[in-house]
Design an enzyme around this catalytic site. Structure first.
Site, mmCIF file in Angstrom:
data_model
loop_
_atom_site.group_PDB
_atom_site.id
_atom_site.type_symbol
_atom_site.label_atom_id
_atom_site.label_comp_id
_atom_site.label_asym_id
_atom_site.label_seq_id
_atom_site.Cartn_x
_atom_site.Cartn_y
_atom_site.Cartn_z
ATOM 1 N N ASP A 258 -53.255 53.929 49.574
ATOM 2 C CA ASP A 258 -54.587 54.507 49.367
ATOM 3 C C ASP A 258 -55.143 54.134 47.998
ATOM 4 O OD1 ASP A 258 -54.146 55.703 51.801
ATOM 5 O OD2 ASP A 258 -53.641 57.667 50.965
ATOM 6 N N ASN A 273 -48.052 55.804 51.214
ATOM 7 C CA ASN A 273 -47.563 56.683 52.276
ATOM 8 C C ASN A 273 -46.522 55.925 53.085
ATOM 9 O OD1 ASN A 273 -49.792 58.981 52.204
ATOM 10 N ND2 ASN A 273 -50.840 57.013 52.043
ATOM 11 N N GLY A 277 -49.784 58.920 58.960
ATOM 12 C CA GLY A 277 -50.120 59.493 60.255
ATOM 13 C C GLY A 277 -50.188 58.427 61.325
#
Length: 309
Positions: A258, A273, A277
């Protein structure tokens, strides 16, 4: 192939992980695998200790999933799994440590300071230090937490104490950093170590002031533009920095990095990450779709990469 999918967990991101796990299980079954779904709870390890599978697909988020602990257990059990190992998972989860690594290697980060809660008499001492070192607006957040849980953008000094209290409720270490306004983007990375590639850059346009939990996970909470409408030069820079950050932490198979693009067109890294997700409408699958990988094929690709070990 017999694959166990770990999902759910006990972190603040449990609901997201339930959705991730459901999507992964369906995709693996569509690809012909025998799948065992396990709603993971660290107080009930017997199910893991007795596992007899070819591979574990970790669909957990946050603590006891993304922080290296479950990876360490699987390593001791000699069970292969999809994704990054113990050290890279732990480093990515520790925002202060990962920021130090990125800054040392030339990836731009926001100026920050971490505070270990129990090293101070009370949070008022921390608040005084924050006031001395930072001018509003700035960000206060737990050092190890995901999905912006416990994060506050402090716009007025009278809100500092509350922001520290909120962050400290999630972690024994809090991180304070300069607020960087701008465009939020993220870059998925995929591949074996040493041959990773970045997928198309995604721009995230949240409906709220910033990309908070509701923006991430509630229907209509944000708009995803992929590929992001940025210059070719900036796209190249973002993708190169994403792969570099992934490699610096020693990540494996996949991650999502990000960034904020500031007013001067600088790419400021926020975090890596290691278990992003993976619901069918998540950011990583959105980007993969642009290069011809549908959700089921993407999940299968992760499995293939993991079995190349």
């Amino acid at each position: 192939m017999k694959i166990a999918v770990l999902y759910g967990g006990v972190s603040g991101e449990r609901e997201v992980s339930l959705s991730t796990g459901k999507g992964i299980i369906k995709a693996l079954k569509n690809k012909g695998h025998e799948v065992i779904g396990i709603d993971f709870d660290p107080s009930k390890l017997k199910e893991l200790l007795q596992l007899d599978v070819d591979l574990v697909f970790i669909g957990l988020h946050g603590r006891f999933g993304e922080d290296g602990k479950i990876q360490g257990l699987l390593d001791m059990l000699n069970i292969p799994y999809v994704g990054s190992g113990v050290l890279s998972s732990a480093l990515a989860m520790d925002k202060a440590k990962s920021k130090q690594i990125f800054a040392a290697e030339g990836i731009k980060t926001a100026r920050s300071q971490s505070y270990v809660i129990n090293q101070f008499e009370n949070t008022e001492e921390i608040a005084r230090s924050v006031r001395d070192q930072f001018n509003v607006p700035f960000v206060v957040k737990p050092n190890q937490e995901g999905s912006t849980l416990g994060l506050t953008i402090v716009k007025e000094e009278q809100h500092i104490d509350k922001a520290i209290e909120v962050a400290a409720a999630s972690d024994t270490v809090i991180l304070v950093e300069d607020y960087v306004g701008g465009r939020e983007v993220t870059v998925p990375v995929i591949g074996k170590q040493g041959s990773e590639q970045a997928l198309p850059v995604i721009e995230i346009i949240p409906k709220n002031d910033y990309y908070d939990f509701d923006s991430k996970y509630k229907p209509g909470g944000s708009e995803h533009i992929v590929p992001a409408q940025v210059s070719d030069d900036l796209t190249k820079r973002l993708q190169e920095d994403a792969v570099k950050a992934h490699q610096l932490l020693g990540c494996d198979v996949y991650s999502r990095v990000d960034f904020i693009i500031d007013a001067h067109n600088n790419a400021i890294i926020l975090e890596v990450n290691t278990l992003p997700g993976m619901t069918p409408t998540s950011l990583f699958p959105d980007s993969a779709q642009v290069v011809g990988l549908n959700y089921d094929d993407l999940v299968e690709r992760f499995v293939e990469l993991s079995l190349q070990e």
